[in-house]
Scaffold this motif. Structure first.
Motif, PDB file in Angstrom:
ATOM      1  N   HIS A   1      -7.899   9.455  -3.141  1.00  0.00           N
ATOM      2  CA  HIS A   1      -6.900  10.337  -3.663  1.00  0.00           C
ATOM      3  C   HIS A   1      -6.041  10.945  -2.760  1.00  0.00           C
ATOM      4  O   HIS A   1      -4.517  10.821  -2.937  1.00  0.00           O
ATOM      5  CB  HIS A   1      -7.426  11.401  -4.677  1.00  0.00           C
TER       6      HIS A   1
ATOM      7  N   GLY B   1       1.004  15.303  -2.522  1.00  0.00           N
ATOM      8  CA  GLY B   1       1.104  16.877  -2.918  1.00  0.00           C
ATOM      9  C   GLY B   1      -0.427  17.111  -2.469  1.00  0.00           C
ATOM     10  O   GLY B   1      -0.671  18.131  -1.865  1.00  0.00           O
ATOM     11  N   CYS B   2      -1.480  16.483  -3.045  1.00  0.00           N
ATOM     12  CA  CYS B   2      -2.892  16.944  -2.750  1.00  0.00           C
ATOM     13  C   CYS B   2      -3.070  16.975  -1.106  1.00  0.00           C
ATOM     14  O   CYS B   2      -3.769  17.508  -0.609  1.00  0.00           O
ATOM     15  CB  CYS B   2      -3.951  16.225  -3.518  1.00  0.00           C
TER      16      CYS B   2
ATOM     17  N   GLU C   1       0.777  -1.198  -0.145  1.00  0.00           N
ATOM     18  CA  GLU C   1      -0.042   0.061   0.106  1.00  0.00           C
ATOM     19  C   GLU C   1       0.819   1.160  -0.073  1.00  0.00           C
ATOM     20  O   GLU C   1       0.747   2.214  -0.717  1.00  0.00           O
ATOM     21  CB  GLU C   1      -0.884  -0.142   1.327  1.00  0.00           C
ATOM     22  N   GLY C   2       1.991   1.193   0.726  1.00  0.00           N
ATOM     23  CA  GLY C   2       2.690   2.595   1.099  1.00  0.00           C
ATOM     24  C   GLY C   2       3.492   2.926  -0.448  1.00  0.00           C
ATOM     25  O   GLY C   2       3.481   3.935  -0.630  1.00  0.00           O
ATOM     26  N   LEU C   3       3.750   1.758  -1.114  1.00  0.00           N
ATOM     27  CA  LEU C   3       4.593   2.217  -2.402  1.00  0.00           C
ATOM     28  C   LEU C   3       3.496   2.251  -3.511  1.00  0.00           C
ATOM     29  O   LEU C   3       3.591   2.867  -4.619  1.00  0.00           O
ATOM     30  CB  LEU C   3       5.673   0.998  -2.705  1.00  0.00           C
ATOM     31  N   LEU C   4       2.562   1.367  -3.602  1.00  0.00           N
ATOM     32  CA  LEU C   4       1.847   1.208  -4.776  1.00  0.00           C
ATOM     33  C   LEU C   4       0.304   1.565  -4.662  1.00  0.00           C
ATOM     34  O   LEU C   4      -0.494   1.909  -5.477  1.00  0.00           O
ATOM     35  CB  LEU C   4       1.629  -0.191  -5.228  1.00  0.00           C
ATOM     36  N   GLY C   5       0.045   2.327  -3.182  1.00  0.00           N
ATOM     37  CA  GLY C   5      -1.206   3.254  -3.045  1.00  0.00           C
ATOM     38  C   GLY C   5      -2.204   2.237  -2.672  1.00  0.00           C
ATOM     39  O   GLY C   5      -2.308   1.085  -2.734  1.00  0.00           O
TER      40      GLY C   5
ATOM     41  N   THR D   1      -6.175   0.360  -3.410  1.00  0.00           N
ATOM     42  CA  THR D   1      -6.660   0.010  -4.651  1.00  0.00           C
ATOM     43  C   THR D   1      -8.158   0.578  -5.126  1.00  0.00           C
ATOM     44  O   THR D   1      -8.363   0.463  -6.054  1.00  0.00           O
ATOM     45  CB  THR D   1      -6.793  -1.438  -4.615  1.00  0.00           C
TER      46      THR D   1
ATOM     47  N   ASN E   1      -3.421   8.654  -1.748  1.00  0.00           N
ATOM     48  CA  ASN E   1      -2.415   8.231  -2.722  1.00  0.00           C
ATOM     49  C   ASN E   1      -1.721   9.311  -3.103  1.00  0.00           C
ATOM     50  O   ASN E   1      -0.418   9.106  -3.679  1.00  0.00           O
ATOM     51  CB  ASN E   1      -3.236   7.530  -3.916  1.00  0.00           C
ATOM     52  N   CYS E   2      -1.820  10.520  -2.899  1.00  0.00           N
ATOM     53  CA  CYS E   2      -0.982  11.661  -3.351  1.00  0.00           C
ATOM     54  C   CYS E   2      -0.476  12.597  -2.417  1.00  0.00           C
ATOM     55  O   CYS E   2      -1.294  13.512  -1.856  1.00  0.00           O
ATOM     56  CB  CYS E   2      -1.914  12.461  -4.258  1.00  0.00           C
TER      57      CYS E   2
ATOM     58  N   ASP F   1      -9.663   6.467  -7.693  1.00  0.00           N
ATOM     59  CA  ASP F   1      -8.838   7.420  -7.746  1.00  0.00           C
ATOM     60  C   ASP F   1      -9.166   8.315  -8.794  1.00  0.00           C
ATOM     61  O   ASP F   1      -8.602   8.200  -9.743  1.00  0.00           O
ATOM     62  CB  ASP F   1      -7.291   7.226  -7.292  1.00  0.00           C
TER      63      ASP F   1
END
Lengths: 158, 73
Positions: B49, B55-56, B7-11, B13, B52-53, B16
């Motif tokens: 999102h 920046g946002c 999860e930490g690397l690939l976000g 599921t 996973n992101c 998004d």
């Protein structure tokens, strides 16, 4: 912060505020009252400022594909990597990054996830947009996840 | 619940919508969060999102902090 650095950041913030004001005026007809006006307007100011500050902070750092990234990360791994304790999964992931991604996907995944380069910075360096870079990152992650799951399935570990 | 090691690397599921679509929801999300509403329930894709992101996520936290500062003045 040195005086010159502070002046640069002040200047960036003034430019960002000016661009945010322009964006707000341009978008004003689209405001539909779904939130308070202050919240809607602050959103533009914050995005302009945060993007400029991130780019400013990374302005002297190079972004490139680095085959030694995994070795370097052994000493200073980002939290995401330290949580990945399963060695076999890590190996599957490394293989998938090497074999399943295009050069551009590999560069963006490595920079954004392993080197923690902000997406706005990548967008600027790669002459793209934040949305387009995020889409590539998102697709890369999905592709890697499928490759790792496939690999682990073959080994009977799923 | 077992944590997904990737999860930490690939976000995460879940669905998004990406940065540009998320931008359209920022103001509604922040107002709802400040009102103490259940934003995970109300904006599930936006919240995914943010997970996973970075920046946002940073921008959402910054906007919330700025709005709290304005409210307290």
């Amino acid at each position: 912060m040195p005086e010159r650095g502070r002046e640069e950041v002040d200047d960036l913030c003034h430019q960002a505020a000016s661009d945010a004001a322009m964006a707000i005026l341009r978008k004003l007809p689209e405001f539909r009252g779904e939130s308070r006006f202050t919240t809607w307007a602050c959103k533009f100011a914050l995005f302009e400022i945060s993007t400029r500050l991130r780019r400013h902070a990374w302005r002297h750092r190079r972004i490139e594909l680095d085959e030694q990234v995994w070795d370097r990360l052994a000493d200073s791994a980002p939290p995401a990597l330290t949580r990945l304790e399963h060695t076999e999964t890590l190996q599957s992931l490394q293989r998938a990054i090497r074999d399943d991604l295009t050069d551009r996907q590999r560069l963006i995944f490595q920079a954004a996830v392993l080197d923690e380069v902000p997406i706005d910075v990548l967008a600027e360096r790669l002459d793209s947009t934040r949305g387009a870079i995020y889409k590539i990152l998102h697709d890369s992650r999905a592709r890697l996840r499928r490759a790792v799951e496939r690999s682990e399935g073959k080994e009977g570990r799923v | 619940m077992k944590r997904d090691p990737l999860e930490g690397l690939l976000g995460h599921t879940g669905r998004d919508p990406g940065c540009e679509a998320a931008f359209e929801h920022f103001h509604r999300y922040c107002d709802a969060a400040l009102r103490g509403e259940d934003v995970e329930q109300e904006f599930p894709e936006f919240v995914n999102h943010l997970r996973n992101c970075p920046g946002c996520r940073e921008d959402a936290e910054g906007l919330l902090a700025a709005l709290r500062e304005i409210e307290s003045d």
